[in-house]
Structures are given as C-alpha cells and as structure tokens.
Scaffold this motif. Sequence first.
Motif, PDB file in Angstrom:
ATOM      1  N   GLY A  46      18.982 -22.985 -35.062  1.00  0.00           N
ATOM      2  CA  GLY A  46      20.354 -22.809 -34.458  1.00  0.00           C
ATOM      3  C   GLY A  46      20.673 -21.627 -34.093  1.00  0.00           C
ATOM      4  N   VAL A  47      21.981 -21.212 -34.362  1.00  0.00           N
ATOM      5  CA  VAL A  47      22.679 -19.922 -33.889  1.00  0.00           C
ATOM      6  C   VAL A  47      23.004 -19.379 -35.532  1.00  0.00           C
ATOM      7  CG1 VAL A  47      23.949 -18.324 -32.618  1.00  0.00           C
ATOM      8  CG2 VAL A  47      23.221 -20.447 -31.591  1.00  0.00           C
ATOM      9  N   PRO A  48      22.485 -18.137 -35.818  1.00  0.00           N
ATOM     10  CA  PRO A  48      23.056 -17.649 -37.158  1.00  0.00           C
ATOM     11  C   PRO A  48      24.555 -17.155 -37.064  1.00  0.00           C
ATOM     12  CG  PRO A  48      20.986 -16.487 -36.547  1.00  0.00           C
ATOM     13  CD  PRO A  48      21.369 -17.105 -35.446  1.00  0.00           C
ATOM     14  N   ARG A  49      25.244 -17.452 -38.065  1.00  0.00           N
ATOM     15  CA  ARG A  49      26.555 -16.897 -37.974  1.00  0.00           C
ATOM     16  C   ARG A  49      26.777 -15.850 -39.075  1.00  0.00           C
ATOM     17  NH1 ARG A  49      27.571 -16.674 -34.537  1.00  0.00           N
ATOM     18  NH2 ARG A  49      29.898 -16.645 -34.485  1.00  0.00           N
TER      19      ARG A  49
ATOM     20  N   PHE B 115      22.958 -10.558 -28.949  1.00  0.00           N
ATOM     21  CA  PHE B 115      22.066 -11.656 -29.827  1.00  0.00           C
ATOM     22  C   PHE B 115      22.495 -13.048 -29.754  1.00  0.00           C
ATOM     23  CE2 PHE B 115      21.224 -13.799 -33.691  1.00  0.00           C
ATOM     24  CZ  PHE B 115      20.113 -14.021 -33.670  1.00  0.00           C
ATOM     25  N   GLU B 116      23.997 -13.401 -30.157  1.00  0.00           N
ATOM     26  CA  GLU B 116      24.566 -14.441 -30.286  1.00  0.00           C
ATOM     27  C   GLU B 116      24.469 -15.352 -28.830  1.00  0.00           C
ATOM     28  OE1 GLU B 116      27.971 -14.267 -33.298  1.00  0.00           O
ATOM     29  OE2 GLU B 116      28.274 -12.604 -32.259  1.00  0.00           O
ATOM     30  N   ALA B 117      24.767 -14.660 -27.843  1.00  0.00           N
ATOM     31  CA  ALA B 117      24.744 -15.226 -26.477  1.00  0.00           C
ATOM     32  C   ALA B 117      23.690 -15.674 -26.139  1.00  0.00           C
ATOM     33  CB  ALA B 117      25.564 -14.201 -25.515  1.00  0.00           C
ATOM     34  N   ARG B 118      22.537 -14.727 -26.483  1.00  0.00           N
ATOM     35  CA  ARG B 118      21.210 -15.163 -26.144  1.00  0.00           C
ATOM     36  C   ARG B 118      20.722 -16.384 -26.745  1.00  0.00           C
ATOM     37  NH1 ARG B 118      16.649 -13.158 -28.297  1.00  0.00           N
ATOM     38  NH2 ARG B 118      17.399 -11.596 -29.162  1.00  0.00           N
ATOM     39  N   MET B 119      21.168 -16.539 -28.046  1.00  0.00           N
ATOM     40  CA  MET B 119      20.699 -17.562 -28.925  1.00  0.00           C
ATOM     41  C   MET B 119      21.405 -18.872 -28.265  1.00  0.00           C
ATOM     42  SD  MET B 119      18.219 -17.072 -30.556  1.00  0.00           S
ATOM     43  CE  MET B 119      18.099 -18.606 -31.567  1.00  0.00           C
TER      44      MET B 119
END
Length: 374
Positions: A108-111, A348-352
Amino acid sequence: MMIAPVTRPPGWTADDLRADGRWAVRLVAEEIRDFERGLEYALGTGKGELELSPADFPFGPAALARLRAAIAETQDGRGFRLLRGLPVERWSVEASRTFFWGLGLHLGVPRQQGRASQMMSDVRDAGGTYRSVQGRGYNTRSALDFHADGTDLVGLMCLRTAVSGGESLIASSVTAHNVMLAERPDLLALLYEPITFSRQGEQAPEEPPWYRAAIMGARDGRFACRHIRNHVKSAQLSFPEVPRLTDAQTEALDLFDEILRRPEVCFRMHFQPGDVQLINNHVVLHSRTDYVDHDAPERKRHLLRLWLSLPEAPALPESWRDAYKDVEARAVRGGFRGQKVTPEVEAFEARMAAHHRMAFRVYADRDRFNGVTA
C-alpha cells in the motif's frame, strides 16, 4: 440508538487463537529466497527511500503469494497475520529497513507517523514518556493501552527483543463490542458518538491540535473501531475549549478498556527476531507490556513500524473524516501528517497512489487553507 451484534467482519477470542495457530506463518526456504533476491536487487539500485518503487523489489512469486494471503487475512479474516522467519540476523539494520520499506510498498501507500513526518518509525526506548499530554508509546518501554494506530494497517518488524517483557497484546474490537453490547448497551451507544482526541502536538501547520471522531461506527454494513484512549485523556488535559467527557462517557471508556484486558478477549504473543506482524487497525486493537531492556545499545529491543493505506481496505465511518482526511474505499488516508511534509514526499505519495490505483485527496484541506484551487 439500536445496536446489533457485529458479525461482519468476524470476531475471535483468545481461546480461538490458542486452538488454531494458523495466525502465525513460518516462511519456507523458497519464500525467504524470493524476499532476499528482491532485497539484493533494491540495495543494488542505490536509490533513496522516496525514489524506490515496488518494481525495485522484485520479490518472487512465492513471496508475493504469501503477502497477498497475509493481506487477505487482515481484511477478510481475523484481522491480523504474523509472518515468522525472516533472516534479520544476517542483515544489517539498514538492510532490514530497506526490506521492510519494500514490503510496505508492495502492500500500500506509507503514511506519516508523527511530528517529523517520518514514514517508518523505530520502536525502541528513546526516553519518551507515555503518560504525558504529547506522549506516544513507540519511543518508551512502558506498558501501553489498547489502541488503534491512525491508518488502515500497522506493520511491525522485530529486529531485536528485550531482556524480558514487551509482549504483544491484541484483541478483537468486534468481540469487545459484542461483549459490551451484552453487558451495557447503554454505555456502548455512547462510543458511537463523537468525542475529542488530541493530535499529540503532531498536527500539520494548518490543522487544529485536536479533532473529533466516534470510537465505533459502520459503513456499508461493515463495523469499524478506532480507539486511542491516551489521546482522549490528553485532549481533556490540554484543551479547555473542547467538550468535557460526561461521567457516562468516562464509564463507557473505562468499561471498554476493561473488557479488552480480560483474559478471554486479550491474546498475548512473544515476538522473535525476524517476525512481521500485520494488523488491521479497524477491527483489531493492540497493546504491549512494559519491558526490561539490555544495557548495550546494539542489543536493545528494536522494532520497525510502518503505517499503510491499503487499496483493499473498505470505506470508513463518515465521523472519521477529520482524522483520516478521506474515508472512501481505494483512497489514500490516515496518518499523522506532522511538520515536515516536503514536495518530494508528496510526489512519492502521488506516485504510490497511482501504482495502487487509489485516489489521492489527503491534502485537500491544506490546499483550501492555503487558497489553492485544483
């Protein structure tokens, strides 16, 4: 309010887990080889954390199948899984960090997890104070309350254990809900109403230092629970402007905490080096006993922690929107944004998010605050 017993997702008791040990999976040689080959490839890229992608961790089919099964169990089974047997004794700490990061990217996407906006935390005693108005448990060796972390999934990877103590405690919030419904439905109803939580001093510049959310709720017929008693206490101590808890609300919180600690509800497990524990925060609450640590710094208890937003996670109760920023399914959500989100972090978040085909709306409140239009 009419509240019915929760049947979706299923709950469990401590006896259930003692009778059926399939919650713990020992990795076989083929799976470990798959993981190590992927790690070796990632280390060879020379990329930094925010530059890495799932493609940089080409875990083999056996390892990926194991991860898919683990996530399915967290979402549609008992809500947690323990993977056992990673060879951390032959990896450096930095290699272990890289591996765990790659595992998280596949899921998933790290927070973000705190004031420094870190996306991976070192769970070890750094002299913190849990019972304080800005206390967090991960940097102490204190016993913790049962709680949920602020995202879909929390992952812990054990590198070293303490001299004694530090047991992981878990409890099904579904089971605790149904026990409380049978004993005190009047108090349970209060946990479906919003109360105030502190952000523990880890809010973003545009966020207030507290937010309101219900502890329990449902969406599309699916139950969810988000309980962080220490943050409720901090809000009462720190912010005179927020609504005071009533005596009945305090009684409800006390009873829920007491049910979670009951031997028939609470399950205890000992971590071993090389364990990875994956917990669905919406249906399983977790805690820890206090511990006695080693004197030598290189031997001290050390876990790594990831918070992940999952593409498989269901929609969440509407009352959690202020805490999560987004409560829809297949959306990036959750975390404590902190003070140091950079353009590189956002990219990075948008890419993930794009990789996992998830909506990415968590900065909409900040953009409104700053007068930015889409």
